[in-house]
Design a protein around this motif. Structure first.
Motif, PDB file in Angstrom:
ATOM      1  N   ASN A  27     -73.557 -24.433  22.306  1.00  0.00           N
ATOM      2  CA  ASN A  27     -74.318 -24.806  21.512  1.00  0.00           C
ATOM      3  C   ASN A  27     -73.664 -26.250  20.707  1.00  0.00           C
ATOM      4  OD1 ASN A  27     -76.001 -22.661  21.780  1.00  0.00           O
ATOM      5  ND2 ASN A  27     -75.479 -21.444  20.167  1.00  0.00           N
ATOM      6  N   GLU A  28     -74.629 -26.866  20.191  1.00  0.00           N
ATOM      7  CA  GLU A  28     -74.130 -28.064  19.539  1.00  0.00           C
ATOM      8  C   GLU A  28     -74.565 -27.819  17.806  1.00  0.00           C
ATOM      9  OE1 GLU A  28     -73.134 -31.919  21.680  1.00  0.00           O
ATOM     10  OE2 GLU A  28     -75.342 -31.473  22.522  1.00  0.00           O
ATOM     11  N   ILE A  29     -73.778 -28.127  16.849  1.00  0.00           N
ATOM     12  CA  ILE A  29     -74.142 -27.991  15.634  1.00  0.00           C
ATOM     13  C   ILE A  29     -73.803 -29.274  14.833  1.00  0.00           C
ATOM     14  CG2 ILE A  29     -73.909 -26.818  13.553  1.00  0.00           C
ATOM     15  CD1 ILE A  29     -73.322 -25.048  16.885  1.00  0.00           C
ATOM     16  N   GLU A  30     -74.663 -29.785  13.960  1.00  0.00           N
ATOM     17  CA  GLU A  30     -74.282 -30.638  13.213  1.00  0.00           C
ATOM     18  C   GLU A  30     -74.397 -30.297  11.675  1.00  0.00           C
ATOM     19  OE1 GLU A  30     -77.223 -33.761  13.559  1.00  0.00           O
ATOM     20  OE2 GLU A  30     -77.344 -33.649  15.849  1.00  0.00           O
ATOM     21  N   ILE A  31     -73.218 -30.590  10.971  1.00  0.00           N
ATOM     22  CA  ILE A  31     -72.863 -30.313   9.593  1.00  0.00           C
ATOM     23  C   ILE A  31     -72.687 -31.340   8.665  1.00  0.00           C
ATOM     24  CG2 ILE A  31     -71.526 -28.846   8.155  1.00  0.00           C
ATOM     25  CD1 ILE A  31     -71.207 -26.726  10.531  1.00  0.00           C
ATOM     26  N   GLU A  32     -73.214 -31.502   7.367  1.00  0.00           N
ATOM     27  CA  GLU A  32     -72.720 -32.270   6.581  1.00  0.00           C
ATOM     28  C   GLU A  32     -72.886 -31.899   5.198  1.00  0.00           C
ATOM     29  OE1 GLU A  32     -75.994 -35.705   5.863  1.00  0.00           O
ATOM     30  OE2 GLU A  32     -75.907 -35.356   7.860  1.00  0.00           O
ATOM     31  N   GLU A  33     -72.386 -32.192   4.252  1.00  0.00           N
ATOM     32  CA  GLU A  33     -72.424 -31.803   2.789  1.00  0.00           C
ATOM     33  C   GLU A  33     -74.053 -32.155   2.371  1.00  0.00           C
ATOM     34  OE1 GLU A  33     -67.980 -31.935   0.806  1.00  0.00           O
ATOM     35  OE2 GLU A  33     -68.759 -33.792   1.510  1.00  0.00           O
ATOM     36  N   SER A  34     -74.341 -31.297   1.336  1.00  0.00           N
ATOM     37  CA  SER A  34     -75.658 -31.623   0.834  1.00  0.00           C
ATOM     38  C   SER A  34     -75.637 -30.884  -0.481  1.00  0.00           C
ATOM     39  CB  SER A  34     -76.537 -31.265   1.879  1.00  0.00           C
ATOM     40  OG  SER A  34     -78.076 -31.261   1.041  1.00  0.00           O
ATOM     41  N   ASP A  35     -76.575 -31.103  -1.450  1.00  0.00           N
ATOM     42  CA  ASP A  35     -76.805 -30.453  -2.523  1.00  0.00           C
ATOM     43  C   ASP A  35     -77.509 -29.342  -2.438  1.00  0.00           C
ATOM     44  OD1 ASP A  35     -75.029 -31.947  -4.046  1.00  0.00           O
ATOM     45  OD2 ASP A  35     -76.546 -33.672  -4.775  1.00  0.00           O
ATOM     46  N   VAL A  36     -78.273 -29.441  -1.490  1.00  0.00           N
ATOM     47  CA  VAL A  36     -79.324 -28.241  -1.236  1.00  0.00           C
ATOM     48  C   VAL A  36     -79.072 -27.581   0.097  1.00  0.00           C
ATOM     49  CG1 VAL A  36     -81.047 -29.265  -2.575  1.00  0.00           C
ATOM     50  CG2 VAL A  36     -81.176 -29.906  -0.359  1.00  0.00           C
ATOM     51  N   THR A  93     -70.454 -18.699  18.439  1.00  0.00           N
ATOM     52  CA  THR A  93     -70.837 -20.229  18.385  1.00  0.00           C
ATOM     53  C   THR A  93     -70.845 -20.400  17.158  1.00  0.00           C
ATOM     54  OG1 THR A  93     -73.209 -20.415  19.008  1.00  0.00           O
ATOM     55  CG2 THR A  93     -71.304 -20.246  20.859  1.00  0.00           C
ATOM     56  N   CYS A  94     -71.883 -19.789  16.196  1.00  0.00           N
ATOM     57  CA  CYS A  94     -72.145 -19.884  14.956  1.00  0.00           C
ATOM     58  C   CYS A  94     -70.831 -19.874  13.984  1.00  0.00           C
ATOM     59  CB  CYS A  94     -73.172 -19.157  14.582  1.00  0.00           C
ATOM     60  SG  CYS A  94     -74.997 -19.381  15.474  1.00  0.00           S
ATOM     61  N   VAL A  95     -70.255 -18.752  14.188  1.00  0.00           N
ATOM     62  CA  VAL A  95     -68.951 -18.496  13.416  1.00  0.00           C
ATOM     63  C   VAL A  95     -68.112 -19.819  13.395  1.00  0.00           C
ATOM     64  CG1 VAL A  95     -67.204 -16.914  13.203  1.00  0.00           C
ATOM     65  CG2 VAL A  95     -69.293 -15.898  13.227  1.00  0.00           C
ATOM     66  N   ALA A  96     -67.838 -20.029  14.909  1.00  0.00           N
ATOM     67  CA  ALA A  96     -66.765 -21.173  15.007  1.00  0.00           C
ATOM     68  C   ALA A  96     -67.171 -22.451  14.500  1.00  0.00           C
ATOM     69  CB  ALA A  96     -66.500 -21.147  16.824  1.00  0.00           C
ATOM     70  N   ALA A  97     -68.377 -22.620  14.657  1.00  0.00           N
ATOM     71  CA  ALA A  97     -68.952 -23.941  14.051  1.00  0.00           C
ATOM     72  C   ALA A  97     -68.753 -23.980  12.530  1.00  0.00           C
ATOM     73  CB  ALA A  97     -70.395 -24.292  14.512  1.00  0.00           C
ATOM     74  N   GLY A  98     -69.094 -22.977  12.068  1.00  0.00           N
ATOM     75  CA  GLY A  98     -69.276 -23.091  10.778  1.00  0.00           C
ATOM     76  C   GLY A  98     -67.906 -23.026  10.104  1.00  0.00           C
ATOM     77  N   LEU A  99     -66.766 -22.289  10.523  1.00  0.00           N
ATOM     78  CA  LEU A  99     -65.418 -22.394  10.173  1.00  0.00           C
ATOM     79  C   LEU A  99     -64.849 -23.626  10.421  1.00  0.00           C
ATOM     80  CD1 LEU A  99     -64.167 -18.955  11.391  1.00  0.00           C
ATOM     81  CD2 LEU A  99     -64.710 -19.619   9.072  1.00  0.00           C
ATOM     82  N   LEU A 100     -64.923 -24.222  11.732  1.00  0.00           N
ATOM     83  CA  LEU A 100     -64.472 -25.527  12.083  1.00  0.00           C
ATOM     84  C   LEU A 100     -65.041 -26.669  11.325  1.00  0.00           C
ATOM     85  CD1 LEU A 100     -62.463 -26.570  14.307  1.00  0.00           C
ATOM     86  CD2 LEU A 100     -64.291 -27.264  15.642  1.00  0.00           C
ATOM     87  N   GLY A 101     -66.251 -26.727  10.885  1.00  0.00           N
ATOM     88  CA  GLY A 101     -67.168 -27.670  10.272  1.00  0.00           C
ATOM     89  C   GLY A 101     -66.560 -27.578   8.752  1.00  0.00           C
ATOM     90  N   ALA A 102     -66.386 -26.691   8.043  1.00  0.00           N
ATOM     91  CA  ALA A 102     -65.926 -26.383   6.911  1.00  0.00           C
ATOM     92  C   ALA A 102     -64.503 -26.631   6.549  1.00  0.00           C
ATOM     93  CB  ALA A 102     -66.236 -24.865   6.376  1.00  0.00           C
ATOM     94  N   ASN A 103     -63.502 -26.312   7.375  1.00  0.00           N
ATOM     95  CA  ASN A 103     -62.371 -26.610   7.225  1.00  0.00           C
ATOM     96  C   ASN A 103     -61.977 -28.504   7.541  1.00  0.00           C
ATOM     97  OD1 ASN A 103     -59.601 -25.918   7.473  1.00  0.00           O
ATOM     98  ND2 ASN A 103     -59.266 -26.557   9.653  1.00  0.00           N
ATOM     99  N   GLU A 104     -62.873 -29.067   8.341  1.00  0.00           N
ATOM    100  CA  GLU A 104     -62.947 -30.448   8.454  1.00  0.00           C
ATOM    101  C   GLU A 104     -63.545 -30.985   7.042  1.00  0.00           C
ATOM    102  OE1 GLU A 104     -62.795 -34.396  10.162  1.00  0.00           O
ATOM    103  OE2 GLU A 104     -61.947 -32.459  10.911  1.00  0.00           O
ATOM    104  N   LEU A 105     -64.464 -30.552   6.507  1.00  0.00           N
ATOM    105  CA  LEU A 105     -64.951 -30.988   5.537  1.00  0.00           C
ATOM    106  C   LEU A 105     -63.828 -30.906   4.081  1.00  0.00           C
ATOM    107  CD1 LEU A 105     -68.592 -29.651   5.266  1.00  0.00           C
ATOM    108  CD2 LEU A 105     -68.062 -31.796   5.644  1.00  0.00           C
ATOM    109  N   LEU A 106     -62.941 -29.832   4.299  1.00  0.00           N
ATOM    110  CA  LEU A 106     -62.046 -29.649   3.084  1.00  0.00           C
ATOM    111  C   LEU A 106     -60.640 -30.418   3.639  1.00  0.00           C
ATOM    112  CD1 LEU A 106     -62.560 -25.974   2.352  1.00  0.00           C
ATOM    113  CD2 LEU A 106     -63.124 -27.717   1.179  1.00  0.00           C
TER     114      LEU A 106
END
Length: 297
Positions: A27-36, A93-106
């Protein structure tokens, strides 16, 4: 950023809630910060687009673990090659993506081991989330909310043939049929075989995998939930499977095959049609040794 997370196959027969392996379906997930909160799928698979989306929930969990307020919004795009509710770790895959993405954003305040622990607390058991994050074959145990895991190299002579049906089986349903307690004899039966399974996959022993895959804790109770499972088991062994088992909670059936068996997928595909097992298709996968990673920024 874009995050790539492998499918996983848990239990591997005898290793109930302990063994899992990452495979080359992603699975491929794109994540970026957003106000909404802006969640969408990039394919035909329907996913939750509200705050109960598991990727967003997992990202929020990591923020809170780091002492930060959970974000009110985030832009998430999902490409879903791993089918949902099929026993291939789609939720992991969703759990891993959410954690990895948030960790990178922080700014990556947490280690991979930290992510493994949080992922397990979200999922409830480590046999899918741990290989999704770490790759390879993992053996994992939980003690005082901490995951103790080891990643093993799988001998190159093995490949994994996934018999994936068109129907779903919810993990909650598959867990609901399991007994609350088991005999000491059955516990020892599985413990000995799960140890053999890890050793055989690491060393490349092909002769005794059919012994190591045997199980008395979950498969006998779940087979009746999967229409056609008995026929799939028989078909896989008839055409050369070294070991066949229910992947995760099912309904996918996984066969471990020899790498040199290059015609397995085409022959089995023909047999599925000839035998009227048209609810199933087979795809042959390799072991993913990398685990989840950020593929683009």
């Amino acid at each position: 950023m874009k995050i790539k997370v492998p499918a996983t196959s848990a239990n591997i027969g005898s290793g109930f809630d302990a063994l899992g392996i990452a495979l080359t379906m992603y699975n491929e997930i794109e994540i970026e910060e957003s106000d909404v909160l802006d969640i969408a799928t990039l394919d035909a698979v329907q996913v939750p687009t509200t705050a109960d989306n598991l990727i967003f929930q997992s990202a929020c969990r990591l923020y809170l673990e780091c002492g930060k307020p959970a974000p009110k919004g985030m832009k998430i795009r999902q490409s879903n090659a791993v089918p949902m509710a099929r026993g291939l770790g789609s939720s992991s895959t969703c759990v891993a993506a959410g954690l990895l993405g948030a960790n990178e954003l922080l700014g990556n305040p947490l280690s991979k081991d930290d992510l493994v622990n949080i992922a397990c607390s979200i999922e409830g058991h480590p046999d899918n989330t741990t290989p999704a994050l770490l790759g390879g074959l993992t053996a994992a145990a939980v003690e005082d909310n901490k995951v103790y895991a080891v990643t093993l190299h799988v001998a190159d002579k093995f490949r994994f043939a996934a018999f994936i049906p068109s129907f779903e089986l919810k993990t909650s349903v598959a867990r609901g049929v399991l007994p609350q307690s088991v005999s000491r004899q059955d516990a020892v039966y599985n413990l000995s075989r799960s140890a053999l399974m890890a050793g055989f996959l690491a060393t490349g022993n092909t002769e005794n995998l059919h012994i190591a895959v045997q199980d008395k804790l979950h498969q006998p109770y779940r087979l009746g939930l999967i229409p056609g499972a008995d026929e799939i088991f028989d078909l896989s062994y008839e055409y050369g499977s070294l070991a066949t088992y229910i992947s995760g909670a099912g309904p996918t059936i996984m066969a471990i095959i020899r790498r040199r068996d290059e015609k397995f997928e085409s022959v089995i595909s023909e047999q599925l049609v000839q035998r009227g097992l048209t609810d199933w298709h087979v795809t042959v996968l390799d072991v993913d040794s990398r685990g989840a990673y950020i593929s683009a920024r």
